[in-house]
Design an enzyme around this catalytic site. Structure first.
Site, short mmCIF file in Angstrom:
data_model
loop_
_atom_site.label_atom_id
_atom_site.label_comp_id
_atom_site.label_asym_id
_atom_site.label_seq_id
_atom_site.Cartn_x
_atom_site.Cartn_y
_atom_site.Cartn_z
N ASP A 1 0.81 -1.23 0.00
CA ASP A 1 0.00 0.00 0.00
C ASP A 1 0.84 1.27 0.00
O ASP A 1 0.44 2.29 0.57
CB ASP A 1 -0.96 0.01 1.21
N GLY B 1 1.48 2.93 -2.63
CA GLY B 1 1.07 3.79 -3.75
C GLY B 1 1.62 3.27 -5.07
O GLY B 1 1.79 4.03 -6.03
N LYS B 2 1.87 1.94 -5.12
CA LYS B 2 2.44 1.33 -6.34
C LYS B 2 1.52 1.55 -7.54
O LYS B 2 1.97 1.90 -8.63
CB LYS B 2 2.64 -0.19 -6.14
N LYS C 1 -0.62 3.84 -8.26
CA LYS C 1 -0.59 5.20 -8.82
C LYS C 1 0.65 5.41 -9.67
O LYS C 1 0.58 5.98 -10.76
CB LYS C 1 -0.62 6.23 -7.68
N GLY D 1 -4.52 -4.58 -3.58
CA GLY D 1 -5.53 -3.57 -3.89
C GLY D 1 -4.78 -2.33 -4.33
O GLY D 1 -4.09 -1.72 -3.53
N HIS D 2 -4.85 -2.02 -5.61
CA HIS D 2 -4.10 -0.89 -6.16
C HIS D 2 -5.08 0.19 -6.62
O HIS D 2 -5.91 -0.05 -7.49
CB HIS D 2 -3.21 -1.34 -7.32
N THR E 1 -5.78 -11.81 4.00
CA THR E 1 -6.91 -11.16 3.34
C THR E 1 -8.04 -12.15 3.11
O THR E 1 -9.10 -11.78 2.60
CB THR E 1 -6.48 -10.57 1.98
N GLN F 1 2.08 -6.15 -3.02
CA GLN F 1 2.55 -6.21 -1.63
C GLN F 1 3.84 -5.39 -1.47
O GLN F 1 4.03 -4.44 -2.21
CB GLN F 1 2.75 -7.67 -1.16
N SER G 1 5.42 12.19 -4.98
CA SER G 1 3.97 12.19 -5.13
C SER G 1 3.33 12.98 -3.99
O SER G 1 3.65 12.77 -2.82
CB SER G 1 3.48 10.74 -5.15
N VAL G 2 2.42 13.89 -4.35
CA VAL G 2 1.83 14.78 -3.35
C VAL G 2 0.30 14.71 -3.33
O VAL G 2 -0.36 15.60 -2.80
CB VAL G 2 2.30 16.25 -3.56
N GLY G 3 -0.25 13.68 -3.94
CA GLY G 3 -1.70 13.51 -3.95
C GLY G 3 -2.05 12.26 -4.73
O GLY G 3 -1.19 11.72 -5.45
P1 GDP Z 1 -0.71 0.10 -3.57
O1 GDP Z 1 -1.30 -1.15 -3.01
O2 GDP Z 1 0.76 0.23 -3.30
O3 GDP Z 1 -1.04 0.33 -5.02
O4 GDP Z 1 -1.38 1.30 -2.76
P2 GDP Z 1 -2.94 1.45 -2.41
O5 GDP Z 1 -3.62 1.89 -3.64
O6 GDP Z 1 -3.45 0.27 -1.69
O7 GDP Z 1 -2.87 2.60 -1.33
C1 GDP Z 1 -2.36 3.86 -1.61
C2 GDP Z 1 -3.48 4.90 -1.39
O8 GDP Z 1 -2.92 6.19 -1.36
C3 GDP Z 1 -4.49 4.94 -2.52
O9 GDP Z 1 -5.74 5.29 -1.99
C4 GDP Z 1 -3.95 6.03 -3.44
O10 GDP Z 1 -4.98 6.66 -4.21
C5 GDP Z 1 -3.39 6.98 -2.43
N1 GDP Z 1 -2.22 7.75 -2.87
C6 GDP Z 1 -1.20 7.38 -3.68
N2 GDP Z 1 -0.26 8.35 -3.74
C7 GDP Z 1 -0.69 9.35 -2.93
C8 GDP Z 1 -0.15 10.62 -2.54
O11 GDP Z 1 0.95 11.01 -2.93
N3 GDP Z 1 -0.90 11.36 -1.67
C9 GDP Z 1 -2.10 10.95 -1.19
N4 GDP Z 1 -2.74 11.74 -0.35
N5 GDP Z 1 -2.64 9.78 -1.54
C10 GDP Z 1 -1.94 8.98 -2.39
P1 IMO Z 2 -0.88 -4.34 -2.08
O1 IMO Z 2 -0.42 -4.93 -3.39
C1 IMO Z 2 -0.96 -4.69 2.28
C2 IMO Z 2 -0.99 -8.73 3.98
C3 IMO Z 2 -2.25 -9.16 4.70
C4 IMO Z 2 -1.65 -10.11 5.74
C5 IMO Z 2 -0.52 -10.78 4.96
C6 IMO Z 2 -0.86 -12.15 4.40
O2 IMO Z 2 -2.17 -3.64 -2.14
O3 IMO Z 2 0.22 -3.55 -1.46
P2 IMO Z 2 -2.41 -12.95 2.38
O4 IMO Z 2 -3.86 -12.77 2.14
O5 IMO Z 2 -1.52 -12.38 1.32
O6 IMO Z 2 -2.03 -14.37 2.71
O7 IMO Z 2 -2.12 -12.12 3.74
O8 IMO Z 2 -0.20 -9.90 3.89
N1 IMO Z 2 -1.21 -8.25 2.59
C7 IMO Z 2 -1.15 -6.96 2.23
N2 IMO Z 2 -0.99 -5.85 2.96
N3 IMO Z 2 -1.06 -4.59 0.95
C8 IMO Z 2 -1.20 -5.70 0.18
O9 IMO Z 2 -1.17 -5.65 -1.18
C9 IMO Z 2 -1.30 -6.96 0.81
N4 IMO Z 2 -1.47 -8.23 0.38
C10 IMO Z 2 -1.40 -9.01 1.47
O10 IMO Z 2 -2.89 -8.06 5.31
O11 IMO Z 2 -1.06 -9.37 6.78
MG MG Z 3 -2.84 -1.77 -1.77
#
Ligand code: GDP
Ligand code: IMO
Ligand code: MG
Length: 432
Positions: free
Chosen positions: A13, A15-16, A18, A40-41, A131, A226, A415-417
């Site tokens: 999480d 911000g991959k 984005k 979840g991206h 998850t 991840q 990244s700032v948003g």
């Molecule tokens: P990922 O799993 O690495 O793709 O990241 P997620 O999408 O799960 O979580 C990142 C969250 O931060 C998402 O809701 C993005 O829309 C948001 N995001 C990404 N870059 C930025 C940033 O620079 N600023 C803010 N405020 N939000 C961001």
């Molecule tokens: P993205 O790609 C954050 C965490 C779960 C749990 C552990 C094992 O959005 O960054 P699993 O269901 O994979 O066997 O769970 O890994 N986890 C993540 N945490 N971002 C993810 O993906 C994750 N995918 C799995 O919360 O702790």
């Molecule tokens: Mg994610």
């Protein structure tokens, strides 16, 4: 021609999605190589939010090709749902835009039940907080050589045989070990044969297709899911996911030779978050942690769980740079730090009398581990308007500079948003 890998440096999480979306603008194709719909991206394009769990985040560009490599575990129903959602939004996915590796393993209904059963039986303190998507049991079957792959959907007889064998073994576990109802062969078979009809045109040899692309001089972007600390080998085991999340697996998980990789971009959130259980040295249990959670909107994109929040951890950043061979950092969510009077960066850990500059080898050491912090000045200004580093307050620039110095790695994306445009691309990995 350049081939670039994007990985998370923390616990996911970062911000991959984005950054993948942004760089896809300069690439010809995007490849997922590990994980499944545990990911979840989230991307925000022209004010509209999209969340992808399985399909590469590059799919929003109609002229790019997306690939799901052999290292991914695919839940066919989830994939079809994602495809339908895109079609409903006016972006139909056809086999020219998406190819699925015939070697990718499928998440079967029993994998999800076994994931839930296994978590429920683990004692408090041992639960992983998965998850619940069946990821671990599916990778387990792959390693045990019992898995069913996407390619098996193309041969009804083999599929039925493999399903029958698996159900015999899995039903024993489901009923005896977990007290659940057994699964019946015919309904599962019928459901998957329906999926097969829809998915067959998308299934192919991804490794071969990527080699063709490389020979044609195309730019390929590999999208990690991840983060480094969730890697099955190098993360905080057993509180990890069930795949290798580090850059090396971009090659194994897609069938692409390592000598053809030109850059590895590490996504580093300007602070740290973690979903699920397990060690988190810089976690904050105070109003500052809550403020980061609130301002950052830190809720899991897959399970909706609150993300645990804490300060930036330089130890894990350095570890990620070493394990992935990161050439460039993308620092995300800098805007979330606005308003914090003071920031802290963990530079090493104290364990008893000794100082550690890496993550401990032994899980027990986390219990007595204390991060050693360096204090840095915060800034009060909101910064989402910044499109050039000069638009940032001096203290924000100093924070970034300190991260670069400490990690000995340039921060070439800021990244700032959440929006695609709320980004500063200071070096384009595809064009140098
Ligand atoms: P990922 O799993 O690495 O793709 O990241 P997620 O999408 O799960 O979580 C990142 C969250 O931060 C998402 O809701 C993005 O829309 C948001 N995001 C990404 N870059 C930025 C940033 O620079 N600023 C803010 N405020 N939000 C961001
Ligand atoms: P993205 O790609 C954050 C965490 C779960 C749990 C552990 C094992 O959005 O960054 P699993 O269901 O994979 O066997 O769970 O890994 N986890 C993540 N945490 N971002 C993810 O993906 C994750 N995918 C799995 O919360 O702790
Ligand atoms: Mg994610």
């Amino acid at each position: 021609m350049a081939n670039v890998i994007i990985v998370g440096t923390q616990w996911g999480d970062e911000g991959k999605g984005k950054i993948v979306d942004l760089l896809t603008g300069y690439a010809d194709s995007v490849v997922r190589f590990q994980g499944g719909n545990n990911a979840g991206h989230t991307l925000v394009v022209e004010g509209k939010q999209y969340i992808f769990h399985l399909i590469p985040s590059g799919i929003l560009y109609e002229d790019k090709q997306c690939f799901i490599g052999n290292g991914v575990v695919v839940d066919p129903a989830v994939l079809l749902q994602e495809m339908k959602k895109l079609a409903d939004q006016g972006l139909p996915v056809n086999p020219r835009r998406l190819m699925l590796s015939s070697r990718a393993h499928m998440i079967m209904p029993y994998h999800k039940l076994l994931d839930a059963g296994s978590e429920a039986q683990l004692a408090t303190g041992r639960k992983i907080g998965t998850t619940g998507r069946g990821i671990g049991p599916c990778y387990g079957d792959k390693i045990l050589r019992r898995g069913i792959r996407l390619g098996d959907l193309l041969d009804r007889e083999t599929f039925r045989e493999r399903l029958q064998e698996n159900l015999e073994a899995k039903n024993f576990l489901l009923t005896r070990q977990y007290g659940m109802d057994p699964l019946q062969l015919d309904p599962v078979y019928d459901e998957f044969m329906q999926h097969a009809e829809q998915l067959a045109p998308f299934i192919g040899n991804v490794a071969l297709a990527l080699d063709r692309q490389r020979r044609e001089g195309k730019h390929i972007l590999f999208e990690g899911a991840q983060g480094t600390q969730l890697d099955i080998d190098h993360g905080t085991y057993p509180f990890v996911t069930s795949s290798n999340t580090i850059a090396g697996n971009a090659c194994t998980g897609s069938g692409f030779g390592p000598a053809h990789i030109d850059a590895v971009i590490g996504i580093l959130k300007a602070y740290t978050t973690r979903v699920g259980e397990g060690p988190f040295p810089t976690e904050l249990f105070d109003p500052t942690g809550e403020a980061l959670q609130q301002k950052g909107g830190e809720f899991g994109a897959t399970t909706g769980r609150k993300r645990r929040c804490g300060w930036l951890d330089g130890v894990i950043a350095k570890e990620a740079i070493r394990l992935n061979g990161i050439t460039d950092l993308a620092i995300t969510k800098l805007d979330v730090l606005s308003g914090q009077p003071e920031l802290q960066l963990a530079t090493d850990y104290q364990v008893g009398d000794s100082t550690l500059e890496t993550m401990p080898e032994n899980l027990k050491d986390y219990q007595q581990l204390q991060p050693v912090y360096e204090k840095l000045a915060g800034w009060s200004e909101e910064i989402r308007h910044a499109r050039h580093p000069d638009d940032l307050p001096a203290k924000a620039r100093a924070y970034i500079k300190r991260i670069e110095e400490f990690t000995e790695t340039p921060a070439t994306i800021l990244s700032v948003g959440p929006g695609r445009e709320e980004t500063m691309l200071l070096r384009n990995p595809f064009t140098g």
